[in-house]
Write a protein that holds these residues in place. Structure first.
Motif, PDB file in Angstrom:
ATOM      1  N   ASN A  67       0.834  -1.204   0.000  1.00  0.00           N
ATOM      2  CA  ASN A  67       0.000   0.000   0.000  1.00  0.00           C
ATOM      3  C   ASN A  67       0.871   1.258   0.000  1.00  0.00           C
ATOM      4  O   ASN A  67       0.564   2.234  -0.669  1.00  0.00           O
ATOM      5  N   GLN A  68       1.961   1.207   0.756  1.00  0.00           N
ATOM      6  CA  GLN A  68       2.859   2.355   0.817  1.00  0.00           C
ATOM      7  C   GLN A  68       3.595   2.549  -0.506  1.00  0.00           C
ATOM      8  O   GLN A  68       3.649   3.649  -1.047  1.00  0.00           O
ATOM      9  N   LYS A  70       2.961   1.479  -3.588  1.00  0.00           N
ATOM     10  CA  LYS A  70       2.126   1.795  -4.754  1.00  0.00           C
ATOM     11  C   LYS A  70       1.165   2.950  -4.485  1.00  0.00           C
ATOM     12  O   LYS A  70       0.368   3.299  -5.347  1.00  0.00           O
ATOM     13  N   GLU A  71       1.245   3.498  -3.261  1.00  0.00           N
ATOM     14  CA  GLU A  71       0.375   4.599  -2.846  1.00  0.00           C
ATOM     15  C   GLU A  71      -1.109   4.246  -2.951  1.00  0.00           C
ATOM     16  O   GLU A  71      -1.949   5.062  -3.293  1.00  0.00           O
ATOM     17  N   TYR A  72      -1.419   2.968  -2.627  1.00  0.00           N
ATOM     18  CA  TYR A  72      -2.821   2.557  -2.586  1.00  0.00           C
ATOM     19  C   TYR A  72      -3.478   3.176  -1.362  1.00  0.00           C
ATOM     20  O   TYR A  72      -2.870   3.287  -0.305  1.00  0.00           O
ATOM     21  N   GLU A 105      -4.193   4.828   6.565  1.00  0.00           N
ATOM     22  CA  GLU A 105      -3.084   5.720   6.251  1.00  0.00           C
ATOM     23  C   GLU A 105      -3.078   6.788   7.336  1.00  0.00           C
ATOM     24  O   GLU A 105      -4.132   7.254   7.763  1.00  0.00           O
ATOM     25  N   ASP A 144       6.835   6.612   4.568  1.00  0.00           N
ATOM     26  CA  ASP A 144       7.491   7.180   3.392  1.00  0.00           C
ATOM     27  C   ASP A 144       7.294   8.687   3.428  1.00  0.00           C
ATOM     28  O   ASP A 144       6.511   9.204   4.218  1.00  0.00           O
ATOM     29  N   VAL A 146       5.859  10.349   1.173  1.00  0.00           N
ATOM     30  CA  VAL A 146       4.719  10.675   0.310  1.00  0.00           C
ATOM     31  C   VAL A 146       3.758  11.536   1.119  1.00  0.00           C
ATOM     32  O   VAL A 146       3.430  11.215   2.260  1.00  0.00           O
ATOM     33  N   ILE A 148       0.477  13.145   2.661  1.00  0.00           N
ATOM     34  CA  ILE A 148      -0.880  12.718   2.979  1.00  0.00           C
ATOM     35  C   ILE A 148      -1.598  13.912   3.599  1.00  0.00           C
ATOM     36  O   ILE A 148      -1.087  14.545   4.518  1.00  0.00           O
ATOM     37  N   ARG A 154       3.622   9.905   5.175  1.00  0.00           N
ATOM     38  CA  ARG A 154       2.490   8.982   5.144  1.00  0.00           C
ATOM     39  C   ARG A 154       2.932   7.662   5.749  1.00  0.00           C
ATOM     40  O   ARG A 154       3.958   7.106   5.379  1.00  0.00           O
TER      41      ARG A 154
END
Length: 171
Positions: A67-68, A70-72, A105, A144, A146, A148, A154
């Motif tokens: 999930n992390q 692939k940013e699901y 998340e 990560d 990324v 959020i 995130r």
């Protein structure tokens, strides 16, 4: 994943659901907090405590990482193209009769009992306390940079629940 995480260790034997041998895992602080928290919610409803399963935990860690990576968001991984083989492999190797999952998340990058967040969602809460589930695997928090919401980081956490369980080690 499970065998790789066990290299160099010696298995400890214990009976599990009438099956002869199962590896015993040493839980991380995050996994122990999650297991204890889930079982407190179950105790309040009269449900039996869940047994932590190391192979399910390996899958939970994989799902959290996926999930992390692939940013699901949420449960989107299940419907994503190309993941059918991994899902089929999991069902075939565990022979689990029932499976449910909780995932979130978060921008809170700390060890905590994520079950308290799940308890605020009816469907996630019901998955935690459902007496049909006997086993659980919890992931660690995968982090990560990324973005959020309005936060720069995130984190993703994942729990998986199963009713009966039969794995290559637990059969």
């Amino acid at each position: 994943m499970f065998y790789m995480s066990s290299v160099g260790g010696h298995p400890e034997e214990f009976l599990a659901d009438g099956h002869p041998v199962q590896y015993k895992a040493i839980l991380t602080l995050a996994q122990q907090k999650e297991l204890d928290g889930i079982n407190k919610y179950r105790e309040k409803t009269g449900a039996e405590p869940l047994v932590f399963d190391p192979e399910m935990a390996a899958f939970a860690n994989y799902r959290s990482w996926m999930n992390q990576e692939k940013e699901y968001i949420g449960h989107a991984w299940v419907q994503a193209p190309g993941n059918d083989d991994i899902i089929d492999l999991y069902f075939n190797t565990t022979s689990a009769d029932l499976i449910s999952e909780n995932t979130l998340e978060t921008s809170m990058l700390a060890v905590k009992a994520w079950c308290d967040v799940y308890a605020d969602s009816k469907l996630h809460y019901e998955a935690m306390i459902d007496d049909n589930y006997k086993y659980v695997g919890s992931s660690n928090l995968y982090i990560d940079d990324v973005a959020i919401r309005t936060h720069k980081n995130r984190g993703v956490q994942f729990d998986i629940f199963a009713g009966s369980l039969s794995t290559p080690i637990n059969h």
